[in-house]
Design an enzyme around this catalytic site. Structure first.
Site, PDB file in Angstrom:
ATOM      1  N   HIS A  78       0.833  -1.207   0.000  1.00 53.63           N
ATOM      2  CA  HIS A  78       0.000   0.000   0.000  1.00 53.63           C
ATOM      3  C   HIS A  78       0.866   1.256   0.000  1.00 53.63           C
ATOM      4  O   HIS A  78       1.688   1.448   0.901  1.00 53.63           O
ATOM      5  CB  HIS A  78      -0.902   0.001   1.233  1.00 53.63           C
ATOM      6  CG  HIS A  78      -1.864   1.143   1.278  1.00 53.63           C
ATOM      7  ND1 HIS A  78      -1.946   1.995   2.353  1.00 53.63           N
ATOM      8  CD2 HIS A  78      -2.772   1.585   0.374  1.00 53.63           C
ATOM      9  CE1 HIS A  78      -2.872   2.904   2.114  1.00 53.63           C
ATOM     10  NE2 HIS A  78      -3.386   2.668   0.917  1.00 53.63           N
TER      11      HIS A  78
ATOM     12  N   HIS B  80      -8.438   7.268  -4.375  1.00 51.18           N
ATOM     13  CA  HIS B  80      -8.589   5.819  -4.504  1.00 51.18           C
ATOM     14  C   HIS B  80      -9.680   5.444  -5.500  1.00 51.18           C
ATOM     15  O   HIS B  80      -9.646   4.354  -6.069  1.00 51.18           O
ATOM     16  CB  HIS B  80      -8.944   5.191  -3.148  1.00 51.18           C
ATOM     17  CG  HIS B  80      -7.836   5.216  -2.149  1.00 51.18           C
ATOM     18  ND1 HIS B  80      -7.536   6.329  -1.390  1.00 51.18           N
ATOM     19  CD2 HIS B  80      -6.939   4.277  -1.773  1.00 51.18           C
ATOM     20  CE1 HIS B  80      -6.516   6.047  -0.589  1.00 51.18           C
ATOM     21  NE2 HIS B  80      -6.136   4.815  -0.803  1.00 51.18           N
TER      22      HIS B  80
ATOM     23  N   ARG C 213      -1.912  21.777  -4.713  1.00 49.17           N
ATOM     24  CA  ARG C 213      -1.621  20.422  -4.223  1.00 49.17           C
ATOM     25  C   ARG C 213      -2.241  20.274  -2.837  1.00 49.17           C
ATOM     26  O   ARG C 213      -1.742  20.828  -1.850  1.00 49.17           O
ATOM     27  CB  ARG C 213      -0.110  20.182  -4.160  1.00 49.17           C
ATOM     28  CG  ARG C 213       0.272  18.800  -3.565  1.00 49.17           C
ATOM     29  CD  ARG C 213      -0.274  17.674  -4.420  1.00 49.17           C
ATOM     30  NE  ARG C 213       0.188  16.357  -4.008  1.00 49.17           N
ATOM     31  CZ  ARG C 213      -0.614  15.405  -3.524  1.00 49.17           C
ATOM     32  NH1 ARG C 213      -1.900  15.657  -3.310  1.00 49.17           N
ATOM     33  NH2 ARG C 213      -0.134  14.208  -3.245  1.00 49.17           N
TER      34      ARG C 213
ATOM     35  N   CYS D  39       5.980  20.713  -6.619  1.00 52.50           N
ATOM     36  CA  CYS D  39       5.587  19.411  -6.091  1.00 52.50           C
ATOM     37  C   CYS D  39       6.673  18.384  -6.400  1.00 52.50           C
ATOM     38  O   CYS D  39       7.283  18.418  -7.473  1.00 52.50           O
ATOM     39  CB  CYS D  39       4.257  18.980  -6.715  1.00 52.50           C
ATOM     40  SG  CYS D  39       3.686  17.356  -6.182  1.00 52.50           S
TER      41      CYS D  39
ATOM     42  N   TYR E  48       7.163  10.734  -0.252  1.00 56.18           N
ATOM     43  CA  TYR E  48       8.084  11.784  -0.685  1.00 56.18           C
ATOM     44  C   TYR E  48       9.540  11.413  -0.391  1.00 56.18           C
ATOM     45  O   TYR E  48      10.288  12.157   0.228  1.00 56.18           O
ATOM     46  CB  TYR E  48       7.715  13.122  -0.043  1.00 56.18           C
ATOM     47  CG  TYR E  48       6.361  13.628  -0.474  1.00 56.18           C
ATOM     48  CD1 TYR E  48       6.099  13.905  -1.810  1.00 56.18           C
ATOM     49  CD2 TYR E  48       5.334  13.811   0.447  1.00 56.18           C
ATOM     50  CE1 TYR E  48       4.848  14.349  -2.214  1.00 56.18           C
ATOM     51  CE2 TYR E  48       4.075  14.255   0.045  1.00 56.18           C
ATOM     52  CZ  TYR E  48       3.846  14.521  -1.284  1.00 56.18           C
ATOM     53  OH  TYR E  48       2.610  14.948  -1.687  1.00 56.18           O
TER      54      TYR E  48
END
Length: 564
Positions: free
Chosen positions: A136, A160, A234, A282, A419
């Site tokens: 996941h 999702h 974002r 980002c 990240y």
């Protein structure tokens, strides 16, 4: 004989073949007794006294084989119908599928750990996702839905609800949820995104809930400071509604004798206003180019998940000194920042930055309440956003609610389990987020904004076309050169740069560039690459920098055009 038949059929790729492959071990057991059961009568009649026991055994085994075969056929028929139902209903995610076993919500709730297996429900479906937990991309956040419904969480993490994710979920389908329990899984609070602000129609969404979008590329190069309404967005969660009369920024941790709570008026009136122009990018900017090479998990950002603005507010160092902090306190290793946006478990979006960077006044960290000389918009952090110049956008925490001076980095999922960059050979079976440092500053970057990919162009009288774009590098490193090619990288022309007159190692705003590029008629590939003040360059291609999260994408940017 029977075993050979199964093996022949099982070579075909069909539902029947899949089931027969699973049936093969059972048929093998039966086939073990086949020589006895199917001997000719004449063989047995030669010596009845010797063979009568064997003959009786053969009769029993033959009967047993028939019974086992019948039971296997019944099992096969049921599973065939179930699998066919799944195949026929693959697009009806979470709907009731006839032929699958039904479970109550009470039964599902008993499966909430690895030891007991992890079951979840989605709409009318029941799923055993135990084997997916370690894959996941959201880390152990998946455990919030263990033993219950994912529906309420997916109202917040609405990313999702796309076909790829739902296809993965359906692979783990084990049954249906009892109809009488369906009401227990439905979100009760309505749409959590219904109070999000309105957005400019020019923004191109990469997800709607939460809202993530980038402006058209050609708009980026029209303004050195990106207009607020066109600044890329974002968000990880719904935009919080903040009552300015109740808002307080909490500050606590190592080096402070007590905790503090500052209002917006305190930040505006007790500290000098400081401004800094900085680009925010980002970590997933240009991820779409990695996706073209090989699938990754994340939003399909183009090259415009970056914007540039002037931010104004109180210096972080001024505020912390006001609270009595010694900025050189070596016990402080990290400064943690929490937003006011929260996940379903009540945990805020959080991040942290090493103290030697965050507490250095020269780093120009500010608690911003203005963006381009206007009140900071809700989508960009109203009332206070941390501005960490030169640092990845994920650490520039919006809707700032708390600052913690700590000896460890934030425990937020987005700090510890997202990240981060990895080798191209690391996949979701081998990834170890604990072994990779969190992304802070970003590598050198550039992109062509005009002309657009696939555009048909005409040369000017000098045989040139005009090419425009942006370039930026993290950590305050200034762009010193941008090279542009019209022949796929064989020859290069140096672009003209538009940038602030700031030091080589303290430049946080981006550079806009343009060039009149000599070019031949026909199809051509334009390329740009930037070099920063540390003489860092961009890699030529994507494969060597590909990673499973699709971050840090900064290969040479390519645009294909046709020149008449």
């Amino acid at each position: 004989m029977a075993l050979n038949l199964v093996r022949k059929v099982a070579k075909k790729q069909s539902t029947t073949a899949i089931l027969l492959k699973r049936w093969t071990p059972l048929v093998s057991l039966c086939a073990h007794f086949e020589p006895i059961a199917f001997r000719s009568k004449s063989d047995h009649s030669k010596n009845w006294r010797v063979n009568r026991k064997e003959w009786g055994k053969s009769v029993l085994l033959t009967s047993g084989t028939a019974l086992i075969s019948y039971a296997a056929y019944k099992w096969y028929a049921q599973r065939r119908d179930t699998l066919q139902a799944l195949e026929l209903n693959h697009s009806k995610y979470g709907e009731h599928i006839p032929g699958l076993k039904s479970y109550s919500m009470e039964e599902v709730s008993k499966h909430s750990s690895i030891e007991k297996r992890i079951w979840v429900t989605f709409k009318n479906g029941v799923y055993d996702v135990t084997d997916f937990v370690h894959e996941h991309p959201g880390g152990d956040n998946i455990m919030m839905g263990a033993g219950g419904a994912v529906d309420p969480f997916w109202e917040l993490y609405a990313v999702h609800k796309n076909e790829k994710v739902l296809d993965i979920l359906e692979k783990y389908r084990i049954g249906n949820l009892n109809a009488e329990d369906r009401h227990l899984t439905e979100p009760q609070a309505g749409n959590p995104y219904s109070t999000d602000p309105r957005r400019h129609p020019a923004l191109q969404p990469r997800s709607v809930t939460p809202f993530n979008a980038e402006p058209p590329l050609e708009i980026l190069v029209k303004n050195f400071r990106t207009p607020n309404e066109l600044f890329f967005v974002r968000n990880h969660l719904p935009v919080p509604i903040v009552d300015i009369n109740e808002y307080k920024l909490e500050i606590e941790g190592i080096g402070l004798k007590k905790s503090f709570a500052l209002t917006l008026n305190d930040l505006k009136n007790k500290f000098p206003k400081h401004s800094v122009t900085t680009a925010i990018q980002c970590a997933g900017n240009r991820r779409s180019e990695m996706i073209e090479y090989k699938e990754v998990r994340g939003l399909s950002w183009g090259p415009a998940a970056i914007s540039n603005a002037k931010w104004s507010g109180a210096r972080l160092s001024d505020v912390l000194k006001y609270c009595g902090l010694d900025l050189n306190d070596e016990r402080i290793k990290h400064v943690q920042f929490d937003g006011l946006d929260q996940d379903p478990a009540g945990q805020p979006y959080g991040a942290s930055i090493p103290a030697d960077i965050a507490l250095d006044p020269k780093s120009q960290f500010i608690l911003a309440y203005e963006m381009n000389d206007e009140e900071i918009p809700r989508d960009h952090g109203f009332p206070i956003r941390l501005i960490a110049p030169g640092i990845v956008g994920a650490r520039n925490v919006k809707w700032l609610g708390r600052i913690v001076l700590s000896d460890e980095e934030s425990h937020s999922h987005w700090q510890r389990n997202d990240y981060k960059g990895f080798s191209p050979n690391v996949d979701w079976d081998t990834v170890d987020f604990d072994k990779a440092p969190a992304i802070q500053d970003l590598p050198v970057q550039s992109a062509i904004c005009k002309p657009a990919n696939g555009e048909v162009l005409r040369r000017d009288k000098n045989g040139c076309i005009k090419v425009e774009g942006y370039a930026w590098s993290g950590g305050g490193r200034k762009i010193v050169r941008v090279d542009v090619s019209a022949d796929g990288g064989k020859n290069w022309t140096v672009a003209n740069l538009k940038q602030e007159a700031t030091p080589l190692n303290r430049t946080y705003s981006w550079t806009l560039w343009e060039v009149n590029l000599p070019i031949k008629e026909g199809n051509a590939q334009l390329i740009c690459k930037a070099i920063d003040s540390a003489y860092n360059g961009q890699p030529e291609t994507v494969p060597p920098i590909w990673n499973l999260r699709g971050v840090l994408s900064n290969a040479w940017h390519r645009v294909n055009v046709q020149v008449e």
